[in-house]
Design a protein around this motif. Structure first.
Motif, PDB file in Angstrom:
ATOM      1  N   ALA A 104       0.827  -1.208   0.000  1.00  0.00           N
ATOM      2  CA  ALA A 104       0.000   0.000   0.000  1.00  0.00           C
ATOM      3  C   ALA A 104       0.862   1.260   0.000  1.00  0.00           C
ATOM      4  CB  ALA A 104      -0.932  -0.008   1.204  1.00  0.00           C
ATOM      5  N   ALA A 105       1.969   1.226   0.735  1.00  0.00           N
ATOM      6  CA  ALA A 105       2.843   2.400   0.826  1.00  0.00           C
ATOM      7  C   ALA A 105       3.478   2.750  -0.514  1.00  0.00           C
ATOM      8  CB  ALA A 105       3.924   2.162   1.872  1.00  0.00           C
ATOM      9  N   ALA A 106       3.563   1.765  -1.409  1.00  0.00           N
ATOM     10  CA  ALA A 106       4.205   1.993  -2.706  1.00  0.00           C
ATOM     11  C   ALA A 106       3.249   2.560  -3.749  1.00  0.00           C
ATOM     12  CB  ALA A 106       4.795   0.680  -3.230  1.00  0.00           C
ATOM     13  N   VAL A 107       1.956   2.652  -3.420  1.00  0.00           N
ATOM     14  CA  VAL A 107       0.977   3.173  -4.378  1.00  0.00           C
ATOM     15  C   VAL A 107       1.149   4.692  -4.484  1.00  0.00           C
ATOM     16  CG1 VAL A 107      -1.476   3.439  -4.914  1.00  0.00           C
ATOM     17  CG2 VAL A 107      -0.641   1.321  -3.861  1.00  0.00           C
ATOM     18  N   PRO A 108       1.355   5.223  -5.687  1.00  0.00           N
ATOM     19  CA  PRO A 108       1.601   6.663  -5.825  1.00  0.00           C
ATOM     20  C   PRO A 108       0.340   7.490  -5.551  1.00  0.00           C
ATOM     21  CG  PRO A 108       1.433   5.634  -7.976  1.00  0.00           C
ATOM     22  CD  PRO A 108       1.428   4.520  -6.979  1.00  0.00           C
ATOM     23  N   GLN A 109       0.554   8.706  -5.084  1.00  0.00           N
ATOM     24  CA  GLN A 109      -0.558   9.636  -4.860  1.00  0.00           C
ATOM     25  C   GLN A 109      -1.125  10.067  -6.206  1.00  0.00           C
ATOM     26  OE1 GLN A 109      -1.992  10.533  -2.174  1.00  0.00           O
ATOM     27  NE2 GLN A 109      -2.949  12.516  -2.477  1.00  0.00           N
ATOM     28  N   PRO A 110      -2.448  10.007  -6.392  1.00  0.00           N
ATOM     29  CA  PRO A 110      -3.031  10.482  -7.652  1.00  0.00           C
ATOM     30  C   PRO A 110      -2.694  11.963  -7.881  1.00  0.00           C
ATOM     31  CG  PRO A 110      -4.650   9.274  -6.341  1.00  0.00           C
ATOM     32  CD  PRO A 110      -3.460   9.480  -5.464  1.00  0.00           C
ATOM     33  N   SER A 111      -2.542  12.335  -9.117  1.00  0.00           N
ATOM     34  CA  SER A 111      -2.205  13.722  -9.440  1.00  0.00           C
ATOM     35  C   SER A 111      -3.417  14.628  -9.242  1.00  0.00           C
ATOM     36  CB  SER A 111      -1.736  13.821 -10.891  1.00  0.00           C
ATOM     37  OG  SER A 111      -2.827  13.569 -11.770  1.00  0.00           O
ATOM     38  N   LYS A 112      -3.149  15.916  -9.165  1.00  0.00           N
ATOM     39  CA  LYS A 112      -4.236  16.886  -9.032  1.00  0.00           C
ATOM     40  C   LYS A 112      -5.148  16.836 -10.247  1.00  0.00           C
ATOM     41  CE  LYS A 112      -5.190  21.775  -8.125  1.00  0.00           C
ATOM     42  NZ  LYS A 112      -4.629  23.136  -7.924  1.00  0.00           N
ATOM     43  N   GLN A 113      -4.558  16.595 -11.423  1.00  0.00           N
ATOM     44  CA  GLN A 113      -5.359  16.524 -12.648  1.00  0.00           C
ATOM     45  C   GLN A 113      -6.314  15.333 -12.600  1.00  0.00           C
ATOM     46  OE1 GLN A 113      -2.034  17.009 -12.571  1.00  0.00           O
ATOM     47  NE2 GLN A 113      -2.107  19.202 -13.141  1.00  0.00           N
ATOM     48  N   GLU A 114      -5.837  14.184 -12.103  1.00  0.00           N
ATOM     49  CA  GLU A 114      -6.706  13.019 -11.952  1.00  0.00           C
ATOM     50  C   GLU A 114      -7.867  13.326 -11.008  1.00  0.00           C
ATOM     51  OE1 GLU A 114      -4.738   8.853 -11.822  1.00  0.00           O
ATOM     52  OE2 GLU A 114      -3.238  10.233 -11.018  1.00  0.00           O
ATOM     53  N   ALA A 115      -7.550  14.000  -9.906  1.00  0.00           N
ATOM     54  CA  ALA A 115      -8.574  14.328  -8.914  1.00  0.00           C
ATOM     55  C   ALA A 115      -9.595  15.301  -9.489  1.00  0.00           C
ATOM     56  CB  ALA A 115      -7.929  14.902  -7.664  1.00  0.00           C
ATOM     57  N   GLU A 116      -9.113  16.301 -10.242  1.00  0.00           N
ATOM     58  CA  GLU A 116     -10.035  17.265 -10.847  1.00  0.00           C
ATOM     59  C   GLU A 116     -10.960  16.583 -11.849  1.00  0.00           C
ATOM     60  OE1 GLU A 116      -7.263  21.301 -10.558  1.00  0.00           O
ATOM     61  OE2 GLU A 116      -7.196  20.045 -12.351  1.00  0.00           O
ATOM     62  N   ARG A 117     -10.418  15.630 -12.591  1.00  0.00           N
ATOM     63  CA  ARG A 117     -11.243  14.884 -13.548  1.00  0.00           C
ATOM     64  C   ARG A 117     -12.285  14.026 -12.804  1.00  0.00           C
ATOM     65  NH1 ARG A 117      -7.406  13.373 -16.334  1.00  0.00           N
ATOM     66  NH2 ARG A 117      -6.984  11.312 -15.468  1.00  0.00           N
ATOM     67  N   TYR A 118     -11.876  13.453 -11.678  1.00  0.00           N
ATOM     68  CA  TYR A 118     -12.790  12.646 -10.863  1.00  0.00           C
ATOM     69  C   TYR A 118     -13.933  13.517 -10.337  1.00  0.00           C
ATOM     70  CZ  TYR A 118     -14.247   9.306  -7.245  1.00  0.00           C
ATOM     71  OH  TYR A 118     -14.972   8.435  -6.463  1.00  0.00           O
ATOM     72  N   VAL A 119     -13.599  14.714  -9.866  1.00  0.00           N
ATOM     73  CA  VAL A 119     -14.622  15.653  -9.379  1.00  0.00           C
ATOM     74  C   VAL A 119     -15.606  15.980 -10.495  1.00  0.00           C
ATOM     75  CG1 VAL A 119     -15.007  18.027  -8.602  1.00  0.00           C
ATOM     76  CG2 VAL A 119     -13.198  16.651  -7.557  1.00  0.00           C
ATOM     77  N   SER A 120     -15.092  16.248 -11.695  1.00  0.00           N
ATOM     78  CA  SER A 120     -15.935  16.594 -12.837  1.00  0.00           C
ATOM     79  C   SER A 120     -16.833  15.434 -13.256  1.00  0.00           C
ATOM     80  CB  SER A 120     -15.055  17.016 -14.009  1.00  0.00           C
ATOM     81  OG  SER A 120     -15.824  17.278 -15.157  1.00  0.00           O
ATOM     82  N   ASP A 121     -16.305  14.212 -13.158  1.00  0.00           N
ATOM     83  CA  ASP A 121     -17.057  13.024 -13.602  1.00  0.00           C
ATOM     84  C   ASP A 121     -18.120  12.581 -12.608  1.00  0.00           C
ATOM     85  OD1 ASP A 121     -15.546  12.952 -15.893  1.00  0.00           O
ATOM     86  OD2 ASP A 121     -14.199  11.358 -15.196  1.00  0.00           O
ATOM     87  N   HIS A 122     -18.112  13.119 -11.369  1.00  0.00           N
ATOM     88  CA  HIS A 122     -19.048  12.671 -10.340  1.00  0.00           C
ATOM     89  C   HIS A 122     -19.763  13.869  -9.706  1.00  0.00           C
ATOM     90  CE1 HIS A 122     -16.107   9.356 -10.715  1.00  0.00           C
ATOM     91  NE2 HIS A 122     -17.177   8.595 -10.550  1.00  0.00           N
ATOM     92  N   PRO A 123     -20.659  14.483 -10.456  1.00  0.00           N
ATOM     93  CA  PRO A 123     -21.346  15.684  -9.943  1.00  0.00           C
ATOM     94  C   PRO A 123     -22.195  15.423  -8.701  1.00  0.00           C
ATOM     95  CG  PRO A 123     -22.357  14.890 -11.982  1.00  0.00           C
ATOM     96  CD  PRO A 123     -21.075  14.147 -11.824  1.00  0.00           C
ATOM     97  N   ASP A 124     -22.784  14.218  -8.561  1.00  0.00           N
ATOM     98  CA  ASP A 124     -23.607  13.938  -7.376  1.00  0.00           C
ATOM     99  C   ASP A 124     -22.786  13.923  -6.095  1.00  0.00           C
ATOM    100  OD1 ASP A 124     -25.968  13.810  -8.738  1.00  0.00           O
ATOM    101  OD2 ASP A 124     -25.922  11.634  -9.007  1.00  0.00           O
TER     102      ASP A 124
END
Length: 286
Positions: A104-124
């Motif tokens: 688990a410690a080796a899993v990279p932190q998602p980028s800000k761009q990935e997070a912004e896209r996730y926010v956009s894709d899930h309006p609810d």
């Protein structure tokens, strides 16, 4: 000799009152500050006085555990065959837990761009964040047959009557579902339900049977929304990657396994593709 005695005293040894990194001794066996921190598991109290009380309680838990373990050893209970098997299982589970943490410690932190896209894709969950107040029936465990009987029911009263008739323990409660911290697909499905529809959500081995009492929209945007999205993405990626790598490790090791003909592996176990029925051959062939 005086210097050695002083060093022992500083380390908390020498049979005197524990000091420094030694927080207590039980029949001469030291309990260290690191051991106490592990027992606390990161728990924090709201103020120093409460934190000290939390530490005292955690330390007493360690002390009691060691005293009881010593009593069991004094009665030679640790020499029973089943004790060795249980200890081996416990050691294996601790090792697996350490492996999971390392992966688990080796899993990279998602980028800000990935997070912004996730926010956009899930309006609810974000721009049109849904908040639900729900009436609930909480049931720690419901047999599959009873869950099937529940499917045509329309109200919580009907659900409660069914659970009572089938002898399933349950209780009523009021809960909340926040779109920002819940599974987006679940939030989307709840939003699409007809008014008053009963729905079931798994909950720590049991189920929550819900009916929406109140729903409202409370937008969740900006940097805080992106930070929450990053955390949700990392949790999801971590779970997926750890599960995948653990399965890969099990599959790679399957070729070393040989089964008694009467105890073959279940269908779908790692390395069973193409293995003869009955399990007489190794779990995987080279």
């Amino acid at each position: 000799m005086a210097g050695l005695a002083a060093m022992l005293s500083a380390c908390g040894g020498g049979g005197g009152t524990p000091t420094g990194q030694v927080v207590a001794t039980v029949d001469g066996q030291e309990i260290t500050a690191n051991e106490l921190r592990m027992e606390l598991g990161g728990a924090k109290a709201p103020n120093p006085g409460a934190q000290k009380e939390l530490e005292r309680r955690a330390l007493q838990s360690i002390v009691n555990r060691k005293l009881l373990a010593k009593a069991a050893a004094d009665q030679k209970l640790d020499q029973a065959p089943e004790f060795a098997m249980q200890k081996a299982k416990a050691d294996e589970l601790v090792a697996i837990s350490a492996l999971e943490r390392k992966l688990a410690a080796a899993v990279p932190q998602p980028s800000k761009q990935e997070a912004e896209r996730y926010v956009s894709d899930h309006p609810d969950s974000f721009a049109q964040r849904k908040l639900f107040v729900v009436d609930q029936v909480v049931a720690p465990g419901v047999p599959q047959a009873v869950l099937r009987e529940m499917q045509p029911l329309k109200t919580l009263d009907q659900v409660e009557n069914l659970l009572t008739q089938r002898g399933v323990p349950h209780q009523r409660a009021v809960g909340a579902i926040d779109g920002a911290t819940s599974d987006p697909e679940m939030v989307k499905k709840i939003s699409a339900l007809p008014a008053g529809e009963v729905f079931v959500v798994p909950n720590q081995g049991g189920v929550l049977i819900n009916q929406v009492r109140e729903a409202r929209t409370d937008p969740f945007t900006g940097d805080r929304a992106v930070a929450v999205a990053q955390q949700m993405l990392r949790q999801r990626k971590t779970a997926e990657m750890v599960r995948s790598q653990m399965q890969q490790i099990a599959a790679q090791g399957a070729s070393t396994v040989k089964y008694n003909a009467d105890y073959g592996p279940p269908a779908g176990a790692p390395g069973t593709a193409g293995a003869p029925k009955g399990g007489a051959a190794p779990a995987a062939t080279k």
